[in-house]
Design a protein around this motif. Structure first.
Motif, PDB file in Angstrom:
ATOM      1  N   ASP A 145      14.770   7.186 -49.562  1.00  0.00           N
ATOM      2  CA  ASP A 145      13.153   7.843 -49.762  1.00  0.00           C
ATOM      3  C   ASP A 145      13.654   9.375 -50.821  1.00  0.00           C
ATOM      4  O   ASP A 145      12.003   9.694 -51.283  1.00  0.00           O
ATOM      5  CB  ASP A 145      12.569   8.596 -47.779  1.00  0.00           C
ATOM      6  N   PHE A 146      14.224  10.071 -50.429  1.00  0.00           N
ATOM      7  CA  PHE A 146      14.291  10.791 -51.282  1.00  0.00           C
ATOM      8  C   PHE A 146      14.503  11.423 -53.592  1.00  0.00           C
ATOM      9  O   PHE A 146      12.787  11.749 -53.511  1.00  0.00           O
ATOM     10  CB  PHE A 146      15.753  11.956 -51.182  1.00  0.00           C
ATOM     11  N   TYR A 147      14.412   9.809 -53.027  1.00  0.00           N
ATOM     12  CA  TYR A 147      14.274   8.657 -54.601  1.00  0.00           C
ATOM     13  C   TYR A 147      13.141   8.309 -55.035  1.00  0.00           C
ATOM     14  O   TYR A 147      11.947   9.129 -56.050  1.00  0.00           O
ATOM     15  CB  TYR A 147      15.298   7.969 -55.610  1.00  0.00           C
ATOM     16  N   LYS A 148      12.417   7.976 -53.455  1.00  0.00           N
ATOM     17  CA  LYS A 148      11.280   7.791 -53.969  1.00  0.00           C
ATOM     18  C   LYS A 148       9.921   9.289 -53.648  1.00  0.00           C
ATOM     19  O   LYS A 148       8.845   9.115 -54.885  1.00  0.00           O
ATOM     20  CB  LYS A 148      10.215   7.038 -52.771  1.00  0.00           C
ATOM     21  N   GLY A 149      10.301  10.303 -53.320  1.00  0.00           N
ATOM     22  CA  GLY A 149       9.790  11.782 -53.429  1.00  0.00           C
ATOM     23  C   GLY A 149       9.778  12.579 -54.838  1.00  0.00           C
ATOM     24  O   GLY A 149       8.568  12.379 -54.998  1.00  0.00           O
ATOM     25  N   PHE A 150      10.797  11.453 -55.242  1.00  0.00           N
ATOM     26  CA  PHE A 150      11.561  12.723 -56.625  1.00  0.00           C
ATOM     27  C   PHE A 150      10.511  11.725 -57.549  1.00  0.00           C
ATOM     28  O   PHE A 150       9.652  12.530 -58.675  1.00  0.00           O
ATOM     29  CB  PHE A 150      12.720  12.266 -56.988  1.00  0.00           C
ATOM     30  N   LEU A 151      10.251  10.813 -58.108  1.00  0.00           N
ATOM     31  CA  LEU A 151       9.910   9.732 -58.070  1.00  0.00           C
ATOM     32  C   LEU A 151       8.151   9.975 -58.896  1.00  0.00           C
ATOM     33  O   LEU A 151       7.588  10.236 -59.421  1.00  0.00           O
ATOM     34  CB  LEU A 151       9.776   8.435 -58.204  1.00  0.00           C
ATOM     35  N   LEU A 152       7.124  10.309 -56.995  1.00  0.00           N
ATOM     36  CA  LEU A 152       6.096  11.339 -56.981  1.00  0.00           C
ATOM     37  C   LEU A 152       6.005  11.968 -57.851  1.00  0.00           C
ATOM     38  O   LEU A 152       5.309  12.129 -58.739  1.00  0.00           O
ATOM     39  CB  LEU A 152       6.077  11.442 -56.069  1.00  0.00           C
ATOM     40  N   ALA A 153       7.134  13.369 -57.077  1.00  0.00           N
ATOM     41  CA  ALA A 153       6.852  14.158 -58.461  1.00  0.00           C
ATOM     42  C   ALA A 153       6.665  13.880 -59.985  1.00  0.00           C
ATOM     43  O   ALA A 153       6.136  15.040 -60.702  1.00  0.00           O
ATOM     44  CB  ALA A 153       8.804  15.116 -58.373  1.00  0.00           C
ATOM     45  N   LEU A 154       8.231  13.227 -60.537  1.00  0.00           N
ATOM     46  CA  LEU A 154       7.572  12.463 -61.743  1.00  0.00           C
ATOM     47  C   LEU A 154       6.285  12.439 -62.415  1.00  0.00           C
ATOM     48  O   LEU A 154       5.870  13.183 -63.187  1.00  0.00           O
ATOM     49  CB  LEU A 154       8.701  11.814 -62.130  1.00  0.00           C
ATOM     50  N   ASP A 155       6.096  11.281 -61.275  1.00  0.00           N
ATOM     51  CA  ASP A 155       4.002  11.073 -61.861  1.00  0.00           C
ATOM     52  C   ASP A 155       3.080  12.201 -61.710  1.00  0.00           C
ATOM     53  O   ASP A 155       2.562  12.218 -62.982  1.00  0.00           O
ATOM     54  CB  ASP A 155       3.855  10.308 -60.880  1.00  0.00           C
ATOM     55  N   SER A 156       3.467  13.318 -59.915  1.00  0.00           N
ATOM     56  CA  SER A 156       2.254  14.495 -60.398  1.00  0.00           C
ATOM     57  C   SER A 156       2.821  15.055 -61.550  1.00  0.00           C
ATOM     58  O   SER A 156       1.265  16.260 -62.079  1.00  0.00           O
ATOM     59  CB  SER A 156       2.270  15.606 -59.551  1.00  0.00           C
ATOM     60  N   ALA A 157       4.132  15.340 -61.807  1.00  0.00           N
ATOM     61  CA  ALA A 157       4.118  16.312 -63.343  1.00  0.00           C
ATOM     62  C   ALA A 157       4.290  16.272 -64.681  1.00  0.00           C
ATOM     63  O   ALA A 157       4.655  17.296 -64.980  1.00  0.00           O
ATOM     64  CB  ALA A 157       5.602  16.943 -62.717  1.00  0.00           C
ATOM     65  N   ARG A 158       3.552  14.774 -64.928  1.00  0.00           N
ATOM     66  CA  ARG A 158       3.985  14.543 -66.808  1.00  0.00           C
ATOM     67  C   ARG A 158       2.814  14.987 -67.074  1.00  0.00           C
ATOM     68  O   ARG A 158       3.556  15.339 -68.761  1.00  0.00           O
ATOM     69  CB  ARG A 158       3.636  12.437 -66.183  1.00  0.00           C
ATOM     70  N   LEU A 159       2.218  15.950 -66.551  1.00  0.00           N
ATOM     71  CA  LEU A 159       1.120  16.662 -67.689  1.00  0.00           C
ATOM     72  C   LEU A 159       1.067  18.060 -67.287  1.00  0.00           C
ATOM     73  O   LEU A 159       1.279  19.232 -68.321  1.00  0.00           O
ATOM     74  CB  LEU A 159      -0.887  16.547 -67.282  1.00  0.00           C
ATOM     75  N   ALA A 160       2.652  18.069 -66.453  1.00  0.00           N
ATOM     76  CA  ALA A 160       3.044  19.405 -66.698  1.00  0.00           C
ATOM     77  C   ALA A 160       3.646  20.333 -67.872  1.00  0.00           C
ATOM     78  O   ALA A 160       3.732  21.875 -68.052  1.00  0.00           O
ATOM     79  CB  ALA A 160       3.735  20.698 -65.328  1.00  0.00           C
ATOM     80  N   THR A 161       4.325  19.165 -68.717  1.00  0.00           N
ATOM     81  CA  THR A 161       4.952  19.823 -69.590  1.00  0.00           C
ATOM     82  C   THR A 161       4.552  18.578 -71.260  1.00  0.00           C
ATOM     83  O   THR A 161       4.541  17.387 -70.622  1.00  0.00           O
ATOM     84  CB  THR A 161       6.219  19.543 -69.476  1.00  0.00           C
ATOM     85  N   ASP A 162       4.812  19.149 -72.009  1.00  0.00           N
ATOM     86  CA  ASP A 162       5.099  18.129 -73.045  1.00  0.00           C
ATOM     87  C   ASP A 162       6.004  17.881 -73.665  1.00  0.00           C
ATOM     88  O   ASP A 162       6.080  16.329 -74.550  1.00  0.00           O
ATOM     89  CB  ASP A 162       4.610  18.524 -74.335  1.00  0.00           C
ATOM     90  N   LYS A 163       7.191  17.851 -72.666  1.00  0.00           N
ATOM     91  CA  LYS A 163       8.738  17.281 -72.722  1.00  0.00           C
ATOM     92  C   LYS A 163       9.096  16.193 -72.539  1.00  0.00           C
ATOM     93  O   LYS A 163       8.566  15.331 -71.354  1.00  0.00           O
ATOM     94  CB  LYS A 163       9.742  17.607 -72.606  1.00  0.00           C
ATOM     95  N   GLN A 164       9.782  14.889 -73.137  1.00  0.00           N
ATOM     96  CA  GLN A 164      10.306  13.938 -72.512  1.00  0.00           C
ATOM     97  C   GLN A 164      11.073  13.868 -70.916  1.00  0.00           C
ATOM     98  O   GLN A 164      12.226  14.421 -71.220  1.00  0.00           O
ATOM     99  CB  GLN A 164      11.197  12.965 -73.732  1.00  0.00           C
ATOM    100  N   ILE A 165      10.850  13.162 -69.686  1.00  0.00           N
ATOM    101  CA  ILE A 165      11.666  13.150 -69.277  1.00  0.00           C
ATOM    102  C   ILE A 165      12.618  12.229 -69.062  1.00  0.00           C
ATOM    103  O   ILE A 165      12.066  10.885 -68.790  1.00  0.00           O
ATOM    104  CB  ILE A 165      11.051  13.147 -67.802  1.00  0.00           C
ATOM    105  N   ASN A 166      14.097  12.146 -68.828  1.00  0.00           N
ATOM    106  CA  ASN A 166      14.496  11.237 -69.177  1.00  0.00           C
ATOM    107  C   ASN A 166      15.093  11.590 -67.772  1.00  0.00           C
ATOM    108  O   ASN A 166      16.094  11.856 -67.365  1.00  0.00           O
ATOM    109  CB  ASN A 166      15.751  11.029 -69.849  1.00  0.00           C
ATOM    110  N   LEU A 167      15.340  10.316 -66.735  1.00  0.00           N
ATOM    111  CA  LEU A 167      15.777  10.001 -65.279  1.00  0.00           C
ATOM    112  C   LEU A 167      16.499   8.832 -65.406  1.00  0.00           C
ATOM    113  O   LEU A 167      16.522   7.762 -65.164  1.00  0.00           O
ATOM    114  CB  LEU A 167      14.550   9.771 -64.171  1.00  0.00           C
ATOM    115  N   ARG A 168      17.706   8.555 -65.110  1.00  0.00           N
ATOM    116  CA  ARG A 168      18.765   7.830 -64.747  1.00  0.00           C
ATOM    117  C   ARG A 168      18.942   7.693 -62.933  1.00  0.00           C
ATOM    118  O   ARG A 168      19.641   9.216 -62.824  1.00  0.00           O
ATOM    119  CB  ARG A 168      20.230   8.201 -65.955  1.00  0.00           C
TER     120      ARG A 168
END
Length: 615
Positions: A290-313
């Protein structure tokens, strides 16, 4: 290099390829390890005629035979390297291939089409330069594609990723031979002339194939090596040229590429025991999920907050220390900006050690007992340790309740001795003289009221966070609030009170309570927004837990992305107030790691409002 300049270079090269002459029918000599065609100047030849006969430009003739610019002499030799020609007889036809490696998009930009990516295992004698030459890729391109490999790691047995035929023209120092005329002095031999010019006798004789013995006053050709920086293609530069040019500067290039990548990417890793190998993972593993799922939701919400490429492993340790160790051997882990580690003591300890050894920041989100942050500068302690939390709370307490008298409610429960003792020590060191009211069973209103003087202000502090003690004192405190209107009174509650809100929230509001905690979820519209996203992405609802792990993952992810988009996370990074968790880090004393200083103080007021203050 600007696109329009790049296109111009390609077009110029292509024109040169089309206008080139066929390969000349000329003799060849090996000089200084390089093959050269040579031409004997004929009677009445001028520079243009000689160049035409050799199948090259006049510039090429003069470049390799500087004396030719002053005029030609009959029977003198002119040399040009064989690398100017291909086996098909066309000069530098690889230039046309470079042009064909580009395509124009609808937006008017130029994109490399190149060959498909592949892998190559380095063979004996290989290095980064031989690989670049073999596959027609630039050295910078290799370094950029194989981010985990430093230049010296291109050794036998190493596997590298390459995209063949993607090398553009690039600047490089190349070594080539120039041919000067030299007038032979009295008594000079090939040996003496070669020694005089710092070249080998064999090369000197190869450059003068028709001269059996130097004669006084006659001109002979003297080859000399010239190193120059020029725009070249990979097909007409040697491995030696690449090595000569790049060796003094390759580590600087590598470090700059690494810095550029760090500036343009955010690299995150989640290393947790999801235990996906089990048909029914344990509850703790499901909370991590569930922590991981919340983290994924954050990545989707923050995608417009930066023009940097976000790499998650993401890696599953399977709650197995051997698996954790094998994950830490993966080269890509060393390139992470942040690794999120589990709470399991041995796994956390190993990951923290890895961070310290490799300069990788570790986020300890789940353990409050681990103290690696005290000695490891790369550990981020997300949950404030108890002494830090109490220090933050008491700093607020001193200002909020400066004119209040303190009354301890003591039931001799030693469950929270450390926390209460820290509070007690701070208060008494500040000069206050608290009263203590013993609680045996239910607290009597009369015993409580007898300690309260009209017109005074009181803050009541239980000696433990136990639900049992709260149960025994809540009735008397509520009655005092109602009947002793001649006094002002509040209750200071503990983090565990968050767990008791289902049964005691209304009572705490009637009393006028301030509780402190590492996290608090007011369950407002922000919580509902995250829950709606969860339902949309994953269906269902987050698991019930304190703290809520979905919100914890969401807050952590959003904080990391927004903060890393601006740079590193340090003391200058602003406070981030999440839906449930807040973040503001300061470095621990004596060069240790970073410790989260954000502590929630939640006010349950008598008007039944809930207000959160972040200290």
């Amino acid at each position: 290099m600007k696109i329009k300049h790049l296109i111009s270079i390609i077009l110029l090269i292509a024109v040169a390829a089309v206008n080139a002459q066929a390969q000349p029918d000329l003799p060849v000599k090996l000089i200084n390890g390089t093959r050269y065609y040579y031409y004997e100047v004929q009677n009445k030849d001028n520079l243009q005629m000689a160049a035409r006969a050799m199948g090259v430009s006049t510039d090429d003739v003069v470049r390799y035979n500087p004396w030719a610019a002053q005029g030609l002499e009959k029977k003198q030799l002119l040399f040009v390297p064989a690398s100017l020609f291909t086996a098909s007889g066309r000069q530098t036809q690889a230039a046309a291939k470079v042009e064909n490696a580009f395509s124009h998009t609808d937006a008017g930009t130029v994109a490399i089409t190149g060959s498909k990516p592949t892998t190559y295992v380095l063979q004996p004698g290989d290095n980064i330069y031989t690989v670049a030459k073999r596959f027609n890729v630039t050295v910078e391109g290799l370094l950029n594609t194989n981010r985990r490999l430093a230049p010296e790691q291109y050794v036998e047995g190493q596997t590298v990723h390459v995209t063949p035929n993607t090398a553009l023209p690039f600047y490089c120092e190349t070594a080539s031979v120039r041919f000067d005329l030299y007038k032979v002095q009295d008594g000079e031999s090939f040996y003496a002339i070669a020694r005089k010019h710092g070249i080998s006798q064999d090369d000197l004789q190869a450059a003068n194939p028709d001269v059996k013995k130097p004669k006084k006053g006659k001109n002979i050709v003297v080859p000399r090596t010239v190193v120059e920086q020029r725009l070249v293609e990979m097909n007409n530069v040697s491995v030696d040229d690449l090595e000569r040019y790049y060796t003094p500067r390759i580590h600087q290039i590598y470090e700059q590429l690494q810095a550029d990548r760090r500036n343009n990417e955010i690299n995150l890793a989640i290393v947790l025991p999801f235990q996906l190998h089990k048909s029914t993972p344990p509850h703790q593993a499901m909370l991590y999920t569930d922590f991981y799922k919340g983290f994924l939701l954050a990545l989707d919400s923050a995608r417009l907050a930066t023009d940097k490429q976000i790499n998650l492993r993401v890696y599953d340790t399977q709650h197995n220390l051997n698996v954790t160790d094998s994950i830490l051997l993966l080269p890509e882990l060393k390139n992470m900006d942040i690794i999120i580690a589990p709470s399991e003591p041995q796994q956390l300890q190993r990951i923290n050690r890895f961070g310290g050894d490799n300069g990788v920041s570790i986020f300890n989100c789940f353990s409050t007992k681990n103290e690696d942050y005290k000695t490891n500068p790369y550990v981020y302690q997300v949950n404030p340790p108890t002494p830090v939390m109490i220090q933050r709370v008491m700093s607020w307490f001193d200002g909020q309740f400066a004119d209040y008298q303190v009354i301890y409610l003591d039931d001799n429960d030693n469950s929270d001795t450390d926390m209460f003792n820290l509070i007690k020590s701070h208060i008494e060191q500040g000069g206050k003289l608290p009263a203590t009211l013993k609680v045996n069973g239910d607290l009597s209103f009369d015993n409580l009221s007898n300690l309260m003087n009209p017109g005074s202000k009181y803050v009541f502090i239980p000696s433990s966070s136990s639900k049992n003690l709260l149960k025994h004192v809540v009735k008397a405190l509520k009655q005092a609030k109602e009947e002793r209107f001649d006094c002002d009174m509040v209750l200071l509650g503990y983090p565990e009170y968050v767990l008791y809100l289902k049964d005691y929230q209304t009572d705490l509001q009637d009393i006028d309570t301030y509780l402190f905690s590492r996290f608090f979820n007011a369950k407002g519209f922000r919580t509902r927004d995250v829950e709606a996203l969860y339902s949309k992405w994953f269906s269902g609802t987050p698991l019930t837990s304190v703290p809520n792990m979905t919100l914890f993952g969401f807050d952590t992810g959003l904080y990391l992305i927004k903060s890393l988009a601006e740079g590193n996370i340090d003391e200058s990074t602003p406070l981030h107030r999440g839906v449930q968790n807040s973040f503001r880090f300061e470095r621990d004393a004596d060069g240790g790691g970073m410790v989260n200083q954000a502590v929630d103080v939640v006010h349950f007021s008598t008007d039944h409002k809930i207000t959160t203050l972040v200290q």
